[in-house]
Scaffold this motif. Structure first.
Motif, PDB file in Angstrom:
ATOM      1  N   THR A 116       0.833  -1.207   0.000  1.00 54.46           N
ATOM      2  CA  THR A 116       0.000   0.000   0.000  1.00 54.46           C
ATOM      3  C   THR A 116       0.866   1.254   0.000  1.00 54.46           C
ATOM      4  O   THR A 116       0.580   2.230  -0.714  1.00 54.46           O
ATOM      5  CB  THR A 116      -0.927   0.013   1.224  1.00 54.46           C
ATOM      6  N   GLU A 117       1.932   1.221   0.787  1.00 54.38           N
ATOM      7  CA  GLU A 117       2.845   2.373   0.840  1.00 54.38           C
ATOM      8  C   GLU A 117       3.471   2.629  -0.527  1.00 54.38           C
ATOM      9  O   GLU A 117       3.547   3.783  -0.986  1.00 54.38           O
ATOM     10  CB  GLU A 117       3.935   2.112   1.885  1.00 54.38           C
ATOM     11  N   ILE A 118       3.912   1.566  -1.195  1.00 55.14           N
ATOM     12  CA  ILE A 118       4.537   1.725  -2.509  1.00 55.14           C
ATOM     13  C   ILE A 118       3.514   2.215  -3.534  1.00 55.14           C
ATOM     14  O   ILE A 118       3.805   3.092  -4.354  1.00 55.14           O
ATOM     15  CB  ILE A 118       5.168   0.391  -2.950  1.00 55.14           C
ATOM     16  N   LEU A 119       2.302   1.660  -3.491  1.00 55.28           N
ATOM     17  CA  LEU A 119       1.247   2.092  -4.411  1.00 55.28           C
ATOM     18  C   LEU A 119       0.966   3.586  -4.245  1.00 55.28           C
ATOM     19  O   LEU A 119       0.921   4.337  -5.239  1.00 55.28           O
ATOM     20  CB  LEU A 119      -0.030   1.294  -4.154  1.00 55.28           C
ATOM     21  N   ASN A 120       0.779   4.027  -3.006  1.00 57.16           N
ATOM     22  CA  ASN A 120       0.457   5.432  -2.762  1.00 57.16           C
ATOM     23  C   ASN A 120       1.596   6.350  -3.196  1.00 57.16           C
ATOM     24  O   ASN A 120       1.364   7.439  -3.746  1.00 57.16           O
ATOM     25  CB  ASN A 120       0.115   5.652  -1.290  1.00 57.16           C
ATOM     26  N   LYS A 121       2.815   5.918  -2.930  1.00 54.60           N
ATOM     27  CA  LYS A 121       3.971   6.724  -3.344  1.00 54.60           C
ATOM     28  C   LYS A 121       4.059   6.802  -4.859  1.00 54.60           C
ATOM     29  O   LYS A 121       4.288   7.880  -5.432  1.00 54.60           O
ATOM     30  CB  LYS A 121       5.252   6.115  -2.766  1.00 54.60           C
ATOM     31  N   TRP A 122       3.856   5.688  -5.523  1.00 57.75           N
ATOM     32  CA  TRP A 122       3.977   5.638  -6.983  1.00 57.75           C
ATOM     33  C   TRP A 122       2.871   6.447  -7.652  1.00 57.75           C
ATOM     34  O   TRP A 122       3.106   7.099  -8.681  1.00 57.75           O
ATOM     35  CB  TRP A 122       3.954   4.186  -7.455  1.00 57.75           C
ATOM     36  N   ARG A 123       1.688   6.442  -7.101  1.00 54.39           N
ATOM     37  CA  ARG A 123       0.590   7.198  -7.708  1.00 54.39           C
ATOM     38  C   ARG A 123       0.931   8.686  -7.833  1.00 54.39           C
ATOM     39  O   ARG A 123       0.517   9.351  -8.786  1.00 54.39           O
ATOM     40  CB  ARG A 123      -0.694   7.042  -6.884  1.00 54.39           C
ATOM     41  N   GLY A 124       1.674   9.212  -6.884  1.00 56.85           N
ATOM     42  CA  GLY A 124       1.990  10.639  -6.908  1.00 56.85           C
ATOM     43  C   GLY A 124       3.417  10.954  -7.305  1.00 56.85           C
ATOM     44  O   GLY A 124       3.870  12.097  -7.122  1.00 56.85           O
ATOM     45  N   TYR A 125       4.145   9.976  -7.831  1.00 58.05           N
ATOM     46  CA  TYR A 125       5.581  10.156  -8.067  1.00 58.05           C
ATOM     47  C   TYR A 125       5.870  10.748  -9.444  1.00 58.05           C
ATOM     48  O   TYR A 125       5.397  10.239 -10.470  1.00 58.05           O
ATOM     49  CB  TYR A 125       6.306   8.819  -7.938  1.00 58.05           C
ATOM     50  N   SER A 126       6.644  11.817  -9.465  1.00 60.92           N
ATOM     51  CA  SER A 126       7.113  12.431 -10.705  1.00 60.92           C
ATOM     52  C   SER A 126       8.632  12.532 -10.656  1.00 60.92           C
ATOM     53  O   SER A 126       9.238  12.559  -9.581  1.00 60.92           O
ATOM     54  CB  SER A 126       6.508  13.826 -10.893  1.00 60.92           C
ATOM     55  N   ASP A 127       9.252  12.595 -11.838  1.00 62.32           N
ATOM     56  CA  ASP A 127      10.702  12.716 -11.931  1.00 62.32           C
ATOM     57  C   ASP A 127      11.021  13.612 -13.115  1.00 62.32           C
ATOM     58  O   ASP A 127      10.918  13.195 -14.272  1.00 62.32           O
ATOM     59  CB  ASP A 127      11.345  11.340 -12.104  1.00 62.32           C
TER      60      ASP A 127
ATOM     61  N   ARG B 172      16.043   5.991  -7.903  1.00 60.97           N
ATOM     62  CA  ARG B 172      15.619   7.221  -7.206  1.00 60.97           C
ATOM     63  C   ARG B 172      14.239   7.024  -6.611  1.00 60.97           C
ATOM     64  O   ARG B 172      13.940   7.495  -5.515  1.00 60.97           O
ATOM     65  CB  ARG B 172      15.630   8.403  -8.174  1.00 60.97           C
ATOM     66  N   PHE B 173      13.372   6.306  -7.363  1.00 58.68           N
ATOM     67  CA  PHE B 173      12.049   6.025  -6.797  1.00 58.68           C
ATOM     68  C   PHE B 173      12.155   5.127  -5.567  1.00 58.68           C
ATOM     69  O   PHE B 173      11.516   5.369  -4.544  1.00 58.68           O
ATOM     70  CB  PHE B 173      11.145   5.368  -7.832  1.00 58.68           C
ATOM     71  N   ILE B 174      13.010   4.105  -5.661  1.00 58.31           N
ATOM     72  CA  ILE B 174      13.198   3.202  -4.514  1.00 58.31           C
ATOM     73  C   ILE B 174      13.695   3.991  -3.303  1.00 58.31           C
ATOM     74  O   ILE B 174      13.224   3.799  -2.177  1.00 58.31           O
ATOM     75  CB  ILE B 174      14.207   2.088  -4.876  1.00 58.31           C
ATOM     76  N   ALA B 175      14.622   4.919  -3.536  1.00 58.88           N
ATOM     77  CA  ALA B 175      15.171   5.702  -2.436  1.00 58.88           C
ATOM     78  C   ALA B 175      14.141   6.616  -1.795  1.00 58.88           C
ATOM     79  O   ALA B 175      14.283   7.016  -0.628  1.00 58.88           O
ATOM     80  CB  ALA B 175      16.352   6.533  -2.949  1.00 58.88           C
TER      81      ALA B 175
END
Length: 441
Positions: A318-329, A436-439
């Motif tokens: 759930t934490e990874i899903l929520n982070k990925w939904r809002g992740y930009s680079d 960078r996303f993993i970090a």
């Protein structure tokens, strides 16, 4: 074999299936007699049945066609065949009771019973399944699979044009006779599952592309969603059926013709190439000391989580899903939200058991124009990649076998399609962006 002997043997198989008793034999035989347009029956003592249910079905259908009681068009034949095979299928309550009885001995025995029932009653197109051919092509990520699938009319799993049933995944399909442009489900049975207080149904796919391909669908006709409850259900399903994998498609339109209007998961008794892929870069979650986490060597960005504790996987997923939904680079021009406000990021998830460990693969998906085409090249079907393709297997037409070097060509084009769909490119800069996303987790 005389038609009277065929009817007698078919009635014997119906009784053996558990939905009828010997006292019902005359009734069964008369029902079959009427369905195929016969009026009289010669005495035929019950004996050991040597023909298969499919062979007996073919004889009954042939006689019905001779008598003019069934048309030869495919849709009418499918409806008629399903009605005949319904005699070999106990009522839903009985099937569920048998499943539970077998499950008391082992989950594997329970699914063996249910799968064999679906083969005997021809709900699963067994002949087509037996005719499948599997090939592999070696890539830098390991072997990818190519499945040669015989021509079988597959259901579309789209919204029904009528109100009932709403779609092909609804519970209301169980026993439904079918109609023009809608499949017969007279001989379908669904195993009820309780997932955290919600009613779900476990059933097999009629036109299976892999071993024991199954669908687990919500009783309610509700849109596909991806949230914490998704992960909790996946963990619960592999706890109940530890010899099966189970996977969740995305809740964005990434997977072509798959049904996103009815919440469901895919399952089966199959080890796909993704499951064999190894972790190449481990990292840690400080809050979950029992968990193994790492990046999998795969064309698409995959995070693998392993733990003996299911709840750890639910919370981390759930934490990874929520982070990925809002992740930009900005360095790779990745935007989580489109200019019109549409979300671009979601996951596919695959859960499985590895002895005492629960394992969860999270496949990062991006719905931006750069990645969402997901289209496979000309050798393979013009469709967007679904869960099966993401796990490393693709279905192609049998005619390709006549094309020189077809296997290598399909393998390379399939790999190219997977790589094109990846939010992070396989280049050094792309992999640096992935890390960078993993970090950021």
């Amino acid at each position: 074999m005389s038609i009277s002997k065929t009817i007698t043997d078919f009635a014997t198989l119906a009784i053996q299936a558990g939905g009828w008793m010997e006292l019902d034999r005359i009734y069964l035989q008369n029902r079959l007699l009427a369905m195929i347009g016969e009026e009289t029956m010669a005495p035929a003592a019950p004996s050991k049945v040597r023909a298969t249910s499919q062979e007996l079905l073919a004889e009954l259908v042939h006689q019905a066609q001779k008598n003019g009681v069934v048309e030869k068009n495919p849709e009418q034949l499918a409806i008629f065949e399903a009605q005949l095979m319904d005699f070999l299928t106990p009522p839903p309550s009985v099937v569920n009771a048998f499943f539970a009885k077998h499950y008391d001995k082992s989950p594997e025995e329970a699914t063996n019973y249910f799968y064999e029932l679906n083969q005997r009653n021809n709900y699963i197109h067994s002949q087509a399944a037996e005719a499948r051919q599997f090939y592999t092509t070696l890539t830098e990520y390991g072997e990818l699979e190519i499945v040669i699938q015989p021509a079988v009319k597959k259901t579309s799993q789209q919204e029904s044009q009528q109100e009932y049933p709403k779609c092909e995944l609804c519970m209301e399909n169980e026993g439904y006779a079918g109609r023009e442009n809608y499949p017969a489900r007279t001989n379908q049975r669904i195993i009820r599952m309780n997932l955290d207080g919600e009613s779900w149904g476990f059933h097999y796919a009629p036109a299976a592309c892999y071993d024991e391909q199954a669908i687990i669908s919500a009783e309610k006709h509700q849109p596909l969603t991806f949230n914490q409850a998704t992960f909790r259900r996946l963990m619960r399903i592999v706890e109940v059926l530890p010899h099966y994998f189970v996977g969740a498609e995305t809740d964005l339109l990434l997977s072509g013709g798959e049904n996103t209007t009815h919440e469901h998961y895919q399952a089966g008794r199959k080890e796909f190439p993704l499951a064999k892929a190894e972790i190449v870069d481990y990292f840690e979650f400080a809050d979950y000391p029992l968990m193994n986490a790492g990046i999998v060597k795969w064309p698409l960005p995959v995070i693998r989580l392993q733990s003996p504790n299911q709840e750890d996987l639910v919370l981390t997923g759930t934490e990874i899903l929520n982070k990925w939904r809002g992740y930009s680079d900005a360095e790779i021009q990745m935007e989580a939200v489109a200019p019109d406000g549409t979300l671009r990021h979601t996951l596919m998830a695959i859960a499985r058991r590895k002895e005492l460990l629960f394992e969860l693969d999270l496949v990062l998906c991006d719905n931006s124009p750069k990645h969402r085409s997901f289209e496979q090249a000309s050798f393979t079907a013009k469709k967007q990649l679904g869960l099966m393709e993401v796990m490393g297997a693709t279905v192609v037409a049998a005619a390709l076998e006549e094309t020189p070097n077809w296997q290598a060509a399909v393998g390379q084009q399939f790999l190219q399609a997977l790589t094109q769909a990846a939010p992070f490119e396989p280049s050094a800069s792309g992999q640096a962006a992935f890390k960078r996303f993993i970090a950021s987790l």
